[in-house]
Motif scaffolding. Structure first.
Motif, PDB file in Angstrom:
ATOM      1  N   THR A  35       1.162  -0.713   0.053  1.00 15.18           N
ATOM      2  CA  THR A  35       0.174  -0.244  -0.217  1.00 15.18           C
ATOM      3  C   THR A  35       0.888   1.362  -0.189  1.00 15.18           C
ATOM      4  O   THR A  35       0.182   2.616  -0.362  1.00 15.18           O
ATOM      5  CB  THR A  35      -1.450   0.097   1.104  1.00 15.18           C
ATOM      6  OG1 THR A  35       0.200   0.547   2.184  1.00 15.18           O
ATOM      7  CG2 THR A  35      -2.071  -1.327   1.124  1.00 15.18           C
ATOM      8  N   TYR A  99      -7.052  -0.548   4.325  1.00 14.22           N
ATOM      9  CA  TYR A  99      -5.921  -1.829   4.435  1.00 14.22           C
ATOM     10  C   TYR A  99      -4.781  -1.611   5.671  1.00 14.22           C
ATOM     11  O   TYR A  99      -4.588  -2.840   5.486  1.00 14.22           O
ATOM     12  CB  TYR A  99      -5.543  -1.458   3.086  1.00 14.22           C
ATOM     13  CG  TYR A  99      -6.478  -1.783   1.908  1.00 14.22           C
ATOM     14  CD1 TYR A  99      -5.624  -3.341   1.492  1.00 14.22           C
ATOM     15  CD2 TYR A  99      -6.842  -1.045   0.991  1.00 14.22           C
ATOM     16  CE1 TYR A  99      -7.007  -3.894   0.446  1.00 14.22           C
ATOM     17  CE2 TYR A  99      -7.259  -1.660  -0.321  1.00 14.22           C
ATOM     18  CZ  TYR A  99      -7.114  -3.611   0.111  1.00 14.22           C
ATOM     19  OH  TYR A  99      -8.612  -4.314  -1.371  1.00 14.22           O
ATOM     20  N   THR A 100      -4.529   0.137   6.294  1.00 13.57           N
ATOM     21  CA  THR A 100      -3.574  -0.187   7.078  1.00 13.57           C
ATOM     22  C   THR A 100      -4.326   0.140   8.227  1.00 13.57           C
ATOM     23  O   THR A 100      -3.643  -0.533   9.547  1.00 13.57           O
ATOM     24  CB  THR A 100      -2.753   0.900   6.742  1.00 13.57           C
ATOM     25  OG1 THR A 100      -3.615   2.211   6.687  1.00 13.57           O
ATOM     26  CG2 THR A 100      -1.877   0.648   5.064  1.00 13.57           C
TER      27      THR A 100
END
Length: 237
Positions: A35, A99-100
């Motif tokens: 990412t 996502y993180t």
């Protein structure tokens, strides 16, 4: 061709950025992993947005000093391009956050500040569309534009640093460093900022020219209408 060199440069830079963003080598860091590629898109959108909004404010100040319609048109065009990149920055950041951090929009001061700032600029667009008189619209919009910029900067850069934030460089959270970025990333990130700024300027120039064409057409229609009514009166008399 002399006037188009910077557009060619824009295409070359962004081709390089997109290629490196999708296929280039990136450091494998915990949590971030692949990412980190969003550095070239999400993070680069913010200096682009700030640059465009800053130029918009400068033209707003110029309009208040000169009352030149050209300055107002350019100010509005740069503001709209800046808002566009702000929206893209929020969307790309939301995907990265999911996502993180496991949430599309966590309760983070920088995210919330960006949202409030974008609402302030959305109000600028509504303000411009609520006046029919051009001079009044331009004056009020120019004053509001200056106000919006000086409120927006603290919302996204100052306030997040005064409290805890998930974003790097805020609330004691280390900024991009050897922990998550290396020189290979910088070789793409800096050109990305330049490329997106150039693209924003390109979009602004197109929007400005369209506004000029629209104004000329409206003036011609108004002139033809006046001439038509004048000819009709002459015939009736």
């Amino acid at each position: 061709m002399k006037k188009a060199w910077w557009k060619i440069l824009t295409v070359i830079i962004l081709y390089y950025v997109i290629f490196q963003g999708l296929l280039g080598t990136v450091p494998r860091q915990p949590i971030l992993n692949e990412t980190i590629r969003n550095l070239y898109f999400h993070v680069a959108m913010w200096p682009t947005m700030i640059t465009l909004l800053l130029v918009s404010m400068v033209f707003a100040i110029r309009y208040l000093r000169s009352s030149n319609t050209v300055d107002d048109d350019k100010s509005a065009a740069f503001a709209k391009a800046g808002i566009l990149f702000g929206i893209l920055g929020c969307l790309s950041g939301s995907l990265w956050a999911n996502y993180t951090w496991g949430d599309f929009w966590p309760n983070d001061p920088k995210l919330n500040g960006a949202a409030v700032g974008m609402l302030i600029y959305f109000a600028y667009l509504l303000l411009r569309s609520s006046f029919e008189d051009e001079q009044r619209r331009a004056r009020i919009s120019a004053v509001y534009n200056i106000f919006a910029f000086f409120v927006f900067i603290p919302l996204i850069y100052v306030l997040p640093r005064l409290t805890d934030s998930l974003h790097p460089g805020n609330g004691g959270n280390a900024t991009f460093s050897s922990l998550d970025i290396d020189n290979n990333l910088r070789m793409v990130f800096y050109p990305a900022c330049i490329g997106w700024i150039l693209l924003g300027t390109w979009i602004t120039s197109i929007r400005y020219r369209l506004n000029v064409i629209k104004r000329v057409q409206e003036e011609r229609v108004a002139e033809l209408s006046v001439n038509h009514h004048g000819a009709a009166r002459a015939v009736n008399d």
